[in-house]
Design a protein around this motif. Structure first.
Motif, PDB file in Angstrom:
ATOM      1  N   TYR A 124      -4.185  11.620   5.420  1.00  0.00           N
ATOM      2  CA  TYR A 124      -3.748  10.902   4.027  1.00  0.00           C
ATOM      3  C   TYR A 124      -3.336  11.941   3.130  1.00  0.00           C
ATOM      4  O   TYR A 124      -3.158  11.601   1.940  1.00  0.00           O
ATOM      5  CB  TYR A 124      -5.472  10.690   3.603  1.00  0.00           C
ATOM      6  N   LYS A 125      -2.589  12.782   3.680  1.00  0.00           N
ATOM      7  CA  LYS A 125      -1.370  13.665   2.607  1.00  0.00           C
ATOM      8  C   LYS A 125      -0.212  12.806   2.885  1.00  0.00           C
ATOM      9  O   LYS A 125       0.686  12.879   3.456  1.00  0.00           O
ATOM     10  CB  LYS A 125      -1.283  15.003   3.397  1.00  0.00           C
ATOM     11  N   GLY A 126       0.004  11.808   1.780  1.00  0.00           N
ATOM     12  CA  GLY A 126       1.061  10.955   1.691  1.00  0.00           C
ATOM     13  C   GLY A 126       2.365  11.568   1.100  1.00  0.00           C
ATOM     14  O   GLY A 126       1.963  12.830   0.857  1.00  0.00           O
ATOM     15  N   VAL A 147       0.751  -1.304  -0.001  1.00  0.00           N
ATOM     16  CA  VAL A 147      -0.099   0.005   0.030  1.00  0.00           C
ATOM     17  C   VAL A 147       0.886   1.084   0.109  1.00  0.00           C
ATOM     18  O   VAL A 147       1.850   1.263   0.754  1.00  0.00           O
ATOM     19  CB  VAL A 147      -0.855   0.154   1.081  1.00  0.00           C
ATOM     20  N   THR A 148       0.611   2.183  -0.999  1.00  0.00           N
ATOM     21  CA  THR A 148       1.168   3.428  -0.704  1.00  0.00           C
ATOM     22  C   THR A 148       0.128   4.591  -1.046  1.00  0.00           C
ATOM     23  O   THR A 148      -0.854   4.165  -1.534  1.00  0.00           O
ATOM     24  CB  THR A 148       2.277   3.584  -1.969  1.00  0.00           C
ATOM     25  N   ILE A 149       0.200   5.539  -0.539  1.00  0.00           N
ATOM     26  CA  ILE A 149      -0.536   7.065  -0.566  1.00  0.00           C
ATOM     27  C   ILE A 149       0.282   8.187  -0.832  1.00  0.00           C
ATOM     28  O   ILE A 149       1.386   8.315  -0.684  1.00  0.00           O
ATOM     29  CB  ILE A 149      -1.220   7.143   0.905  1.00  0.00           C
ATOM     30  N   ASP A 150      -0.248   8.805  -2.171  1.00  0.00           N
ATOM     31  CA  ASP A 150       0.630   9.722  -2.639  1.00  0.00           C
ATOM     32  C   ASP A 150       0.026  11.119  -2.096  1.00  0.00           C
ATOM     33  O   ASP A 150      -0.800  11.239  -1.251  1.00  0.00           O
ATOM     34  CB  ASP A 150       0.369   9.689  -4.221  1.00  0.00           C
ATOM     35  N   GLU A 151       0.590  12.185  -2.803  1.00  0.00           N
ATOM     36  CA  GLU A 151       0.307  13.633  -2.128  1.00  0.00           C
ATOM     37  C   GLU A 151      -1.008  14.008  -2.198  1.00  0.00           C
ATOM     38  O   GLU A 151      -1.264  15.072  -1.500  1.00  0.00           O
ATOM     39  CB  GLU A 151       1.344  14.708  -2.914  1.00  0.00           C
ATOM     40  N   LEU A 172     -10.377  15.250  -9.221  1.00  0.00           N
ATOM     41  CA  LEU A 172      -8.937  16.240  -8.603  1.00  0.00           C
ATOM     42  C   LEU A 172      -8.010  15.087  -8.406  1.00  0.00           C
ATOM     43  O   LEU A 172      -6.866  15.687  -8.978  1.00  0.00           O
ATOM     44  CB  LEU A 172      -9.343  16.909  -7.392  1.00  0.00           C
ATOM     45  N   GLY A 173      -7.938  14.083  -7.682  1.00  0.00           N
ATOM     46  CA  GLY A 173      -6.798  13.169  -7.530  1.00  0.00           C
ATOM     47  C   GLY A 173      -6.323  12.645  -8.748  1.00  0.00           C
ATOM     48  O   GLY A 173      -4.937  12.800  -8.857  1.00  0.00           O
ATOM     49  N   GLU A 182      -7.543  19.752   4.788  1.00  0.00           N
ATOM     50  CA  GLU A 182      -8.349  18.605   5.412  1.00  0.00           C
ATOM     51  C   GLU A 182      -7.651  17.244   5.006  1.00  0.00           C
ATOM     52  O   GLU A 182      -7.850  16.403   5.686  1.00  0.00           O
ATOM     53  CB  GLU A 182      -9.690  18.586   4.555  1.00  0.00           C
ATOM     54  N   LEU A 183      -6.904  17.168   4.033  1.00  0.00           N
ATOM     55  CA  LEU A 183      -6.098  15.899   3.641  1.00  0.00           C
ATOM     56  C   LEU A 183      -5.405  15.470   4.638  1.00  0.00           C
ATOM     57  O   LEU A 183      -4.962  14.660   5.377  1.00  0.00           O
ATOM     58  CB  LEU A 183      -5.453  16.231   2.388  1.00  0.00           C
ATOM     59  N   GLU A 184      -4.563  16.838   5.176  1.00  0.00           N
ATOM     60  CA  GLU A 184      -3.500  16.532   6.242  1.00  0.00           C
ATOM     61  C   GLU A 184      -4.316  16.150   7.676  1.00  0.00           C
ATOM     62  O   GLU A 184      -3.891  15.207   8.262  1.00  0.00           O
ATOM     63  CB  GLU A 184      -2.852  17.803   6.449  1.00  0.00           C
ATOM     64  N   ARG A 185      -5.649  16.889   7.915  1.00  0.00           N
ATOM     65  CA  ARG A 185      -6.293  16.641   8.961  1.00  0.00           C
ATOM     66  C   ARG A 185      -6.463  15.148   9.224  1.00  0.00           C
ATOM     67  O   ARG A 185      -6.789  14.514  10.398  1.00  0.00           O
ATOM     68  CB  ARG A 185      -7.600  17.389   9.133  1.00  0.00           C
ATOM     69  N   ILE A 186      -7.020  14.485   8.021  1.00  0.00           N
ATOM     70  CA  ILE A 186      -7.603  13.059   8.001  1.00  0.00           C
ATOM     71  C   ILE A 186      -6.328  12.044   7.848  1.00  0.00           C
ATOM     72  O   ILE A 186      -6.722  10.739   8.024  1.00  0.00           O
ATOM     73  CB  ILE A 186      -8.665  12.795   6.956  1.00  0.00           C
TER      74      ILE A 186
END
Length: 410
Positions: free
Chosen positions: A172-174, A56-60, A138-139, A166-170
């Motif tokens: 998921y800012k990879g 698993v990887t999560i991008d920016e 958007l992603g 909000e991405l950082e808050r949850i």
């Protein structure tokens, strides 16, 4: 090649469990992008990816990828998936069946101990719906170099929250760069969101392309005044002009092209009081067709209608085209691969063009792409009553499995 079949019971139980995340009273879901409910959905996807042995990887942009290695990991992977964010009070099937179906494909291959030459990557894209943060897709748009990362991070919701914050808050800012990379092809299974398959009693379609569209934002500026004492000939009513444009959209769609559709979907009125003449109305227009010239003609036609409506009512106006996407034919070989997978399984089918936008639009810019549609009962989508028969979901997932196997062994 080993005989590979999906585990229908596992697949359906997983879907029903996932449908409880953000569930609404009317059997829908409420998981808009980067909400707490969307975080919970993401967490569950990551958990299931890990359980399936995927890397698993999560991008920016918060796009989630699960990789299954192939016999030759140096080859470009086959990517397939969709999204798990929803409309506000939307349906359970939109996007989700494409992600969970992709996961089931991987697990079916594992069950059969079936390897592939190429790696496989299952993906859950961020902010496909665009209901909280606009624009939509958007992603995948950043991933395919349609949008800049900073542009995406600066998108705001109605409360002024930015996408980046909000991405950082949850969580998921990879850190993995969100940028184009070498892919062998991309497949996306999705509910049709239209009536054709249901009306024709067909279980599946190979999708040949996606409508082009134009999104516009219009503001009429008039003059607020008391609804009682103000004579009709002294009014500058922004709502009257808006109603003229709503009717003009309907007229244009009847004359500009056989597949042209148009919608005024969002309207904000100020001061929005029962006894005050509307001073300001801001609204959106959406035109779509598989013919780019038809879309352009409709845009030019509605601009003339806006100018005339403003002049009749004595208003100022602003017009902005906020998004334009050309009609997008998919890759012939990928379409043929889907068709072969359908025919090998003996299902009735058709070929369709999608009236809705999908992440596949943008993936088609960087690699060969196609889609698989399964029916939407009564053509309903983007609301809680959206429904697809489970047997059709199973059929669509079998077709996805066959298409992925073919391309992954090239």
């Amino acid at each position: 090649m080993p005989d590979v079949t999906i585990d229908n019971q596992r697949y359906r139980e997983r879907f029903e469990e996932f449908s409880q995340i953000g569930a609404t009273e009317n059997d829908g879901v409420n998981r808009p992008s980067l909400s707490d409910e969307n975080k919970e959905a993401r967490d569950r996807i990551v958990e299931w990816f890990h359980e399936a042995g995927l890397e698993v990887t999560i991008d920016e942009m918060g796009n989630i990828f699960g990789r299954r290695e192939g016999a030759n990991s140096d080859l470009a992977p086959v990517m397939f998936g969709s999204h798990v964010d929803s409309q506000y009070n939307g349906g359970r099937f939109d996007g989700v069946v494409g992600v969970l179906g992709a996961l089931e494909v991987v697990e079916a291959l594992d069950d059969a101990d079936a390897s592939t030459e190429r790696p496989l990557e299952v993906v859950a894209w961020s902010n496909e719906e665009g209901v909280r943060f606009q624009p939509d897709m958007l992603g995948s748009g950043v991933f395919c170099d349609v949008f800049d990362l900073e542009y995406a991070y600066e998108r705001t919701d109605k409360d002024g929250n930015t996408f980046g914050d909000e991405l950082e808050r949850i969580g998921y800012k990879g850190e993995v760069p969100c940028e184009p990379r070498d892919l062998h092809c991309y497949f996306e299974m999705h509910v049709e969101q239209g009536p054709f398959l249901d009306q024709q009693d067909l279980p599946v379609a190979a999708v040949e392309g996606v409508f082009g569209f134009s999104w516009m934002n219009v503001t009429f500026e008039g003059q607020a005044n008391h609804a009682g004492p103000t004579p009709m000939n002294m009014r500058h009513d922004a709502m009257v002009a808006t109603s003229d444009i709503v009717q003009a959209v309907r007229r244009l769609t009847a004359t500009e092209g056989t597949d042209l559709v148009g919608t005024v979907g969002s309207v904000d009125v100020w001061p929005n009081a029962i006894n005050v003449i509307p001073e300001t109305v801001e609204f959106t227009i959406d035109f779509r067709s598989y013919d780019d010239e038809v879309v352009e003609s409709a845009v030019q036609g509605i601009k003339r209608e806006i100018e005339m409506a403003a002049e009749r009512e004595g208003l100022e106006y602003e017009f902005e085209e906020i998004m334009r996407i050309d009609a997008d034919p998919f890759d012939k070989d990928c379409i043929d691969t889907v068709v072969e997978s359908i025919e090998e399984r003996g299902y009735d089918y058709t070929r369709l063009v999608s009236g809705a936008g999908h992440d596949a639009n943008y993936l088609n810019k960087i690699c060969p792409t196609s889609m698989i549609f399964v029916p939407s009962v009564d053509g309903i989508s983007h609301r809680e009553s959206e429904y697809t028969e489970w047997e059709d979901i199973r059929i669509g997932t079998e077709v996805l499995l066959g298409a992925v196997q073919k391309k992954a062994n090239e």
